[in-house]
Scaffold this motif. Structure first.
Motif, PDB file in Angstrom:
ATOM      1  N   ARG A   1      21.482  -2.704  50.204  1.00  0.00           N
ATOM      2  CA  ARG A   1      21.786  -3.921  49.457  1.00  0.00           C
ATOM      3  C   ARG A   1      23.052  -3.747  48.619  1.00  0.00           C
ATOM      4  O   ARG A   1      23.931  -4.607  48.609  1.00  0.00           O
ATOM      5  N   ASN A   2      23.137  -2.630  47.899  1.00  0.00           N
ATOM      6  CA  ASN A   2      24.341  -2.411  47.095  1.00  0.00           C
ATOM      7  C   ASN A   2      25.572  -2.193  47.970  1.00  0.00           C
ATOM      8  O   ASN A   2      26.683  -2.580  47.599  1.00  0.00           O
ATOM      9  N   ARG A   3      25.388  -1.570  49.120  1.00  0.00           N
ATOM     10  CA  ARG A   3      26.529  -1.373  50.016  1.00  0.00           C
ATOM     11  C   ARG A   3      27.039  -2.708  50.557  1.00  0.00           C
ATOM     12  O   ARG A   3      28.250  -2.895  50.733  1.00  0.00           O
ATOM     13  N   MET A   4      26.138  -3.625  50.813  1.00  0.00           N
ATOM     14  CA  MET A   4      26.568  -4.944  51.273  1.00  0.00           C
ATOM     15  C   MET A   4      27.362  -5.648  50.178  1.00  0.00           C
ATOM     16  O   MET A   4      28.422  -6.243  50.430  1.00  0.00           O
ATOM     17  N   VAL A   5      26.859  -5.602  48.937  1.00  0.00           N
ATOM     18  CA  VAL A   5      27.577  -6.227  47.823  1.00  0.00           C
ATOM     19  C   VAL A   5      28.925  -5.538  47.619  1.00  0.00           C
ATOM     20  O   VAL A   5      29.945  -6.201  47.385  1.00  0.00           O
ATOM     21  N   ALA A   6      28.951  -4.215  47.726  1.00  0.00           N
ATOM     22  CA  ALA A   6      30.203  -3.472  47.544  1.00  0.00           C
ATOM     23  C   ALA A   6      31.251  -3.897  48.569  1.00  0.00           C
ATOM     24  O   ALA A   6      32.423  -4.090  48.236  1.00  0.00           O
ATOM     25  N   GLU A   7      30.825  -4.052  49.817  1.00  0.00           N
ATOM     26  CA  GLU A   7      31.763  -4.475  50.863  1.00  0.00           C
ATOM     27  C   GLU A   7      32.338  -5.852  50.545  1.00  0.00           C
ATOM     28  O   GLU A   7      33.535  -6.104  50.714  1.00  0.00           O
ATOM     29  N   HIS A   8      31.490  -6.732  50.041  1.00  0.00           N
ATOM     30  CA  HIS A   8      31.925  -8.084  49.688  1.00  0.00           C
ATOM     31  C   HIS A   8      32.947  -8.034  48.546  1.00  0.00           C
ATOM     32  O   HIS A   8      33.949  -8.759  48.561  1.00  0.00           O
ATOM     33  N   LEU A   9      32.721  -7.175  47.574  1.00  0.00           N
ATOM     34  CA  LEU A   9      33.628  -7.084  46.428  1.00  0.00           C
ATOM     35  C   LEU A   9      34.974  -6.476  46.820  1.00  0.00           C
ATOM     36  O   LEU A   9      36.008  -6.844  46.256  1.00  0.00           O
ATOM     37  N   ARG A  10      34.962  -5.583  47.792  1.00  0.00           N
ATOM     38  CA  ARG A  10      36.235  -4.978  48.220  1.00  0.00           C
ATOM     39  C   ARG A  10      37.151  -6.015  48.852  1.00  0.00           C
ATOM     40  O   ARG A  10      38.379  -5.896  48.777  1.00  0.00           O
ATOM     41  N   THR A  11      36.579  -7.047  49.471  1.00  0.00           N
ATOM     42  CA  THR A  11      37.413  -8.094  50.058  1.00  0.00           C
ATOM     43  C   THR A  11      38.153  -8.880  48.984  1.00  0.00           C
ATOM     44  O   THR A  11      39.125  -9.580  49.277  1.00  0.00           O
ATOM     45  N   ALA A  12      37.695  -8.768  47.731  1.00  0.00           N
ATOM     46  CA  ALA A  12      38.354  -9.439  46.618  1.00  0.00           C
ATOM     47  C   ALA A  12      39.325  -8.508  45.902  1.00  0.00           C
ATOM     48  O   ALA A  12      39.801  -8.822  44.816  1.00  0.00           O
TER      49      ALA A  12
END
Length: 214
Positions: free
Chosen positions: A43-54
Motif C-alpha cells: 500500500r505504501n509503495r503504491m502511494v510512493a509511486e504516485h507521489l514520485r510522479t509529482a
C-alpha cells in the motif's frame, strides 16, 4: 531518478530502506510504517509511486531491525513503542540532511497506522525540517503529548467505515494547534482495500503536498 537501497545507522542499530529521488525533486516523503508492516508494504509503495510522479522523492524505511522484527512477530512489543519509532523517524530525517541527494529538501512524513503517531512525534522533534505530515488510517492519538507541539500542518485520511479510528482521529485533531484537515474516504475500511480507495488516498496526499509546496 536516483534509486538505491540504503542502511541507516541509528543509535547503534542499522535500519534498511529504499530511496528513490527524481531529478529536481521538490521534497522527499519519508514513510513511517506501523503495526508490523515494513518498507515492503504494497500500500505504501503504491502511494510512493504516485507521489514520485509529482516530482517528490520517497524514502521507505524499516523502523525495526531484523532482530526486533522477529521479536515483534511474537510479542508485538515494538510496534506500539511510539517513543522508539518516533526517535528513529527523527534520526532518518537527520540522515537525509547529510545526504547530497536530499540535503536541504523539505521533508514530508507519511505515517500509516501506528506509524502516524511516530511521524507526529518526529515532527514535534524536528520542526525546522518537516514540511507537513500525512496520516493514512493512522493512530495520531498515540502521539500523546507530542500532538500540541507539532508545528507542521497535518492531513488525516481515514476510511468512512473505519469508525473507531475515525473517532480517535477526530479527538486527536482537536489537540492539534496547527492547520489540519480530516479527509474521510467514503466506504473505505482500515486498509483502504476497496476499489479506488487507495488511489483516493494517494491523490489526497499528492494534492496536500503540492498545496504546501506552493
Amino acid at each position: 531518478m536516483i534509486s538505491q537501497s540504503v542502511v541507516v545507522p541509528v543509535g547503534g542499530e542499522s535500519l534498511a530502506g529504499d530511496v528513490m529521488v527524481p531529478a529536481s525533486a521538490r521534497a522527499v516523503v519519508l514513510f513511517a510504517h506501523g503495526s508490523g508492516s515494513s518498507r515492503h508494504s504494497p500500500r505504501n509503495r503504491m502511494v510512493a509511486e504516485h507521489l514520485r510522479t509529482a516530482g517528490l522523492g520517497t524514502v521507505l524505511m524499516d523502523l525495526l531491525t531484523e532482530r526486533e522484527d522477529r521479536e515483534d512477530a511474537w510479542t508485538r512489543e515494538h510496534r506500539f513503542n511510539i517513543p522508539l519509532l518516533g526517535s528513529r523517524v527523527a534520526a532518518v530525517i537527520d540522515w537525509l540532511e547529510e545526504q547530497s541527494d536530499t540535503r536541504g529538501l523539505p521533508v514530508v512524513l507519511f505515517g500509516a497506522s501506528t506509524g502516524a503517531a511516530a511521524a507526529l512525534v518526529a515532527a514535534a522533534e524536528r520542526p525546522d525540517r518537516v514540511l507537513t505530515v500525512v496520516s493514512r488510517g493512522g493512530r495520531p492519538d498515540l502521539a500523546g503529548d507530542a500532538l500540541p507541539r507539532v508545528q507542521a500542518p497535518v492531513l488525516l485520511i481515514v476510511g468512512g467505515r473505519d469508525q473507531e479510528v475515525l473517532r480517535l482521529n477526530q479527538e486527536a485533531a482537536r489537540r492539534l494547534g496547527v492547520a489540519h484537515s480530516l479527509r474521510v474516504v467514503p466506504g473505505a475500511t482500515h486498509l483502504f482495500e476497496e476499489p479506488g480507495a487507495l488511489e483516493e488516498v494517494a491523490d489526497a496526499a499528492r494534492e496536500w503536498c503540492e498545496d504546501h509546496l506552493g
